[in-house]
Structures are given as C-alpha cells and as structure tokens.
Design an enzyme around this catalytic site. Sequence first.
Site, PDB file in Angstrom:
ATOM      1  N   TYR A 234     105.459 -25.758 -16.802  1.00  0.00           N
ATOM      2  CA  TYR A 234     104.786 -24.453 -16.845  1.00  0.00           C
ATOM      3  C   TYR A 234     103.381 -24.527 -17.444  1.00  0.00           C
ATOM      4  CZ  TYR A 234     109.710 -22.990 -16.326  1.00  0.00           C
ATOM      5  OH  TYR A 234     111.008 -22.855 -15.933  1.00  0.00           O
TER       6      TYR A 234
ATOM      7  N   ASP B  84     112.802 -19.689 -23.004  1.00  0.00           N
ATOM      8  CA  ASP B  84     112.945 -20.773 -22.031  1.00  0.00           C
ATOM      9  C   ASP B  84     111.578 -21.169 -21.479  1.00  0.00           C
ATOM     10  OD1 ASP B  84     114.961 -22.250 -20.054  1.00  0.00           O
ATOM     11  OD2 ASP B  84     113.293 -21.473 -18.858  1.00  0.00           O
TER      12      ASP B  84
ATOM     13  N   LYS C 116     111.929 -28.575 -20.843  1.00  0.00           N
ATOM     14  CA  LYS C 116     112.508 -29.322 -19.734  1.00  0.00           C
ATOM     15  C   LYS C 116     111.705 -30.591 -19.444  1.00  0.00           C
ATOM     16  CE  LYS C 116     113.933 -24.892 -17.723  1.00  0.00           C
ATOM     17  NZ  LYS C 116     112.835 -23.987 -18.088  1.00  0.00           N
TER      18      LYS C 116
ATOM     19  N   HIS D  14     114.791 -31.138 -15.715  1.00  0.00           N
ATOM     20  CA  HIS D  14     114.368 -29.990 -14.902  1.00  0.00           C
ATOM     21  C   HIS D  14     114.941 -30.039 -13.481  1.00  0.00           C
ATOM     22  CE1 HIS D  14     110.847 -26.907 -14.763  1.00  0.00           C
ATOM     23  NE2 HIS D  14     111.816 -26.532 -13.961  1.00  0.00           N
TER      24      HIS D  14
END
Length: 323
Positions: A55, A50, A84, A117
């Site tokens: 990120y 994931d 996402k 997200h």
Amino acid sequence: MDPKCQCLELNDGHFVPVLGFGTYAPEEVPKSEALEVTKFAIDVGFRHIDCAHLYQNEEQVGQAIRSKIADGTVKREDIFYTSKLWSTFLRPELVQPALEKSLKNLQLDYVDLYIIHLPTALKPGEELFPKDENGKMIFDTVDLCRTWEALEECKDAGLAKSIGVSNFNRKQLEKILNKPGLKYKPVCNQVECHPYLNQSKLLDFCKSNDIVLVAYGALGSQRLKDWVNPSYPVLLEDPVLCAIAKKHKQTAALIALRYQMQRGVVVLAKSYNKKRIKENMQVLNFELTPEDMKAIDGLNSNVRYYDLLFIADHPDYPFSEEY
C-alpha cells in the site's frame, strides 16, 4: 488488548479485534490522507489496523498510531496492527529484511500480525510489479513452506506476534499445515469475502483447523481499475441487503459487515470517508436474526471482484481451485 474490544482468540493465544480498519487507498489519494483517516479511525474506536508494504503508506499509518499513543488515546498493546509480506520478498532470506523495512517505516518495534500477501512469488527487486519488455509479470519460483519457516523465525525473534497468510486456497493451506516440522500454524487466512462470495467451504475448512478467516472486500469493492472486474453488480445496492438494512434501520454496508461477524469471520472495513468510518463502528451495536443470515447466505454467487488476473498464469495462482 482493550477489554471493551470484541475479539477472537487466535490459535497462538493472541487476540484479534473482530472489526478492522482497512488502510488501502488508490494511488490518486494523497498519502497524507492515510495519516488523517487512521488517526480518526482510532479516535472513533477502531483498534485493528490492516495495512501492507504494497500500500506504500506504512509510514503515514505508523505515524497515526504513534500520535494516538503519544496523546494518550491508546497504548501500543491496545492496537492490533497487521502488515503483509509482498510477493517480491517470498524467498526465505528476504522475509525478515522485508518485515524490518516495514517496521522501520512504521517506527514500531513489532507488528501484531504478519501475513504472506499472496502465494504467487514475483521476481525479487525494488519493483513491486516486475514486468518484462512485453509488459508481462516476471514470476519467481519459491517453495512457500520455506517462506513460512522464515515467518516462523520472525515470530521467534519477536518482530511479529502472530503469523498468517492471505489469498491462499485450501491446497495451499494444507501444504503448510502438513509441513514436516511445522512450528506455528497460520493464525488466519485473509481473503475476499462478502455476500456474493461467502467462502463457506473455505470458512469451514479454516474453522476445522483453528484458522481465522479475515474478510477483505467485505463491502464489495472500490472500483479499482487494475484490480477489480468492473462488470460485476454493486454489492451494496443488492435488494435483499437493502431490505434487511431498512428493517434494522442500518445501512447495507453495516449489514454486510455484521453478516461476517456473526459467522465468526474477522471483517475489515475500508473507507477514507470520516462519516462512514464512524458509522462502520455501529456494527457492534445490533444483531441479525437467523432468518436474515439465511437470506444473506442465499446471495452467494461466486462473484470475485479481486480476481488478480495479472497473475492468473502463475503456477501458484490461488483461484483456479473451487476453494
């Protein structure tokens, strides 16, 4: 998918491994570590990875996946990779370019799952967190139904095998489910979920609509300064969890992960510690009793670690509703 993998079937016929590896790390962690730990996670048996544009480590995570394919550890189809769509790309015309950017960073041809997200649109542009001169977040107004249609197009184009959402409440899910001309239902809703916030009402709603609930923050939280409410109790020090852990000769973390699996929830385990990454795989090897499950259900106290207060006054802020 690897036949050994314990999976759940999604409403579009694809399968998701019930245990996932979370790749988020705070900014102070060097990006190179994402490469190392993701390779290690695949080595010890994780097949569900994931990640997210937010990120800022998709390049490293993609490199890890590709190196494990290159050395024969896995085939691409053995890996279930999630990315996402970040909040600054919710305008429909920005959706596919955002996914293509992720794929370029990953050097992959497709993602297995692409999810929105957050339901809260932010001002488009390069800034992940666009702020005005007073440091306030700059919101955007987007109809999430149009965003969803753009995700459907990504699925049709083969860029994402499955599409879903994250941090949506019941009303926001219903908005998409009731959309005229809906082509694909969301396969999942990824939300914070752990014994202190067990999301039982949202879980029931999702199950009744054949939507899988995916749990993040399943071990409580890494105390992330901007994201997490620091005043809350530490989940893994809970006496009930610790007693059940002792009884099964497991760790409190494993009890918290196993709890989700037995409720039919897909659970993400986030760790950058190799010993714990390996240990988390043990969740597939034991079972909690109905009494254990009931005791853990009793811990629910609506403690939300990730309250996302930086978007609390957004009209689409998801956590003002009960669920």
